[in-house]
Design an enzyme around this catalytic site. Structure first.
Site, PDB file in Angstrom:
ATOM      1  N   ASN A 261       9.921  -2.649  -1.847  1.00 21.92           N
ATOM      2  CA  ASN A 261      11.102  -2.059  -2.181  1.00 21.92           C
ATOM      3  C   ASN A 261      11.780  -0.752  -1.425  1.00 21.92           C
ATOM      4  O   ASN A 261      12.207  -0.160  -1.790  1.00 21.92           O
ATOM      5  CB  ASN A 261      11.508  -1.444  -3.476  1.00 21.92           C
ATOM      6  CG  ASN A 261      10.899  -1.824  -4.967  1.00 21.92           C
ATOM      7  OD1 ASN A 261      12.834  -3.104  -5.125  1.00 21.92           O
ATOM      8  ND2 ASN A 261      10.708  -1.841  -5.929  1.00 21.92           N
ATOM      9  N   HIS A 263       9.478   1.239  -0.262  1.00 23.94           N
ATOM     10  CA  HIS A 263       9.983   2.910   0.393  1.00 23.94           C
ATOM     11  C   HIS A 263       7.684   3.164  -0.557  1.00 23.94           C
ATOM     12  O   HIS A 263       7.421   1.878  -0.383  1.00 23.94           O
ATOM     13  CB  HIS A 263       9.825   3.860  -1.092  1.00 23.94           C
ATOM     14  CG  HIS A 263      10.245   2.955  -2.937  1.00 23.94           C
ATOM     15  ND1 HIS A 263      10.459   2.978  -4.004  1.00 23.94           N
ATOM     16  CD2 HIS A 263       8.954   2.418  -3.655  1.00 23.94           C
ATOM     17  CE1 HIS A 263      10.753   2.327  -4.715  1.00 23.94           C
ATOM     18  NE2 HIS A 263       9.077   1.744  -4.721  1.00 23.94           N
ATOM     19  N   CYS A 298       8.971   8.180  -1.996  1.00 25.97           N
ATOM     20  CA  CYS A 298       8.446   8.799  -0.471  1.00 25.97           C
ATOM     21  C   CYS A 298       8.662   7.328   0.806  1.00 25.97           C
ATOM     22  O   CYS A 298       7.923   6.272  -0.004  1.00 25.97           O
ATOM     23  CB  CYS A 298       7.103   9.244  -0.888  1.00 25.97           C
ATOM     24  SG  CYS A 298       6.229   9.648   1.399  1.00 25.97           S
TER      25      CYS A 298
END
Length: 352
Positions: A261, A263, A298
């Site tokens: 994804n 991240h 993050c």
């Protein structure tokens, strides 16, 4: 090919199919030869005392290579999934046992392989078709792991895994980690996952056909891996008061830390949380329990601060916490008060 240390048991690896079966505690091997158009017998690894024994599995024509190589199986009307893993040399730490990151990674792998065995794999994402149609995906909200004994290099562990709904917006994934040779329970885990829209990045309730599709893969009656009252998995993580006792500042995500994804993979946060723990504690203790709450995504290019403080109990202790060291953890974006994760760890003294 690889070879195990001389002290490890001899283990034979061969492919098996994701399928439904009911295995006895001791498995008998059945030799077979490949014949075009007929089932072929393969075996999964298993240790029994000083000998390696094998479990029979039937591989049918037309199976994909992934299906042949996955040592997973379903039980209980395809609602409980079990998969076995050999602990490799790259997965153990200085204590010569699997790291907590390894345990978290195997739990994640088991959950994903279970979905794949339903045939829900497209574009590299293990997502059910109805969720995919509505641009939905699962994101981790909270994970709690308790380890009673860590597997060593060459050990074979079996992870039993199932899922159930948790309210209208969440799913609960529970797992039991066992030593495949002895049946000993080495650890337990529970995690909470939320449904998110890929385009808006907002959480979304499970409704209609999406919920029906999800419930079809769940256990038919509630089954909690932590069924005991007042268990540690239910406890809310307190906010860490600043200044923290320990810190590691300016951590940077590597490209290798990114998931599908784009991240940071949820397993990477385990390493970051533990960066703030003093080395003298890491050298003399091991993690008995870890809880992580995920609050923000993050991404590559972010800078992260890892903070930790000794936790002082103000209430009656859970049995797992007695005589243990406890820490509160916080990951935040550098130079801000924006939380990424909260964490809580319980450490026991190493038995050498």
């Amino acid at each position: 090919m690889f070879s195990l240390h001389a002290a490890a048991l001899s283990i034979k690896l061969v492919p098996v199919q994701c399928h439904q079966r009911n295995l006895s505690p001791t498995w008998k091997g059945v030799n077979g030869t490949a014949t075009v158009g007929r089932p072929t017998t393969y075996f999964v690894p298993h240790q029994q005392n000083d000998d390696a024994t094998m479990a029979e599995s039937v591989v049918t024509p037309g199976m994909t290579l992934r299906e042949k190589m996955t040592s997973g199986s379903f039980e209980n009307d395809k609602t409980v999934y079990k998969e076995s893993f050999i602990i490799r040399s790259s997965q153990v730490g200085v204590n010569k046992t699997a790291t907590i990151e390894t345990i978290a990674s195997l739990l994640q792998e088991t959950a994903c392989n279970r979905v794949i065995c339903f045939g829900w794999l497209a574009d590299g994402f293990p997502t059910p078709p109805t969720m995919r149609k509505h641009r939905l995906t699962w994101v981790t909200s909270r994970v709690h792991i308790e380890m009673y004994k860590y597997p060593a290099w060459g050990d074979v562990v079996e992870i039993e895994h199932w899922c159930e709904p948790d309210g209208r917006i969440a799913a609960r994934l529970d797992s039991i980690i066992r030593n495949l040779s002895t049946g000993e329970v080495m650890g337990r885990s529970t995690s909470k996952w939320l449904m998110m829209n890929k385009d808006t990045r907002k959480l979304q309730k499970m409704t209609g056909e999406v919920r029906d599709e999800f419930l079809a893969s769940c256990t038919k009656s509630p089954r909690y891996v932590f069924a005991e009252e007042n268990n540690q998995s239910l406890k809310k993580i307190s906010k860490l008061n600043k200044p923290a006792d320990y810190s590691q500042l300016g951590l940077k995500p590597r490209r290798a830390d990114l998931d599908m994804n784009n991240h940071v993979n949820n397993v990477t946060y385990y390493s970051w949380l533990l960066q703030g723990i003093p080395q003298d504690i890491v050298d003399t203790h091991e993690i008995e329990a870890i809880t992580i709450e995920y609050r923000q995504e993050c991404q590559f290019g972010d800078s992260i601060d890892s903070l930790a403080s000794t936790k002082v109990e103000t209430e009656s202790l859970n049995p797992i916490s007695e005589g243990r060291l406890q820490f509160l953890h916080l990951l935040q974006f550098s130079g801000t008060d924006h939380e990424i994760n909260r964490g809580h760890t319980v450490w026991r003294e190493l038995q050498r």
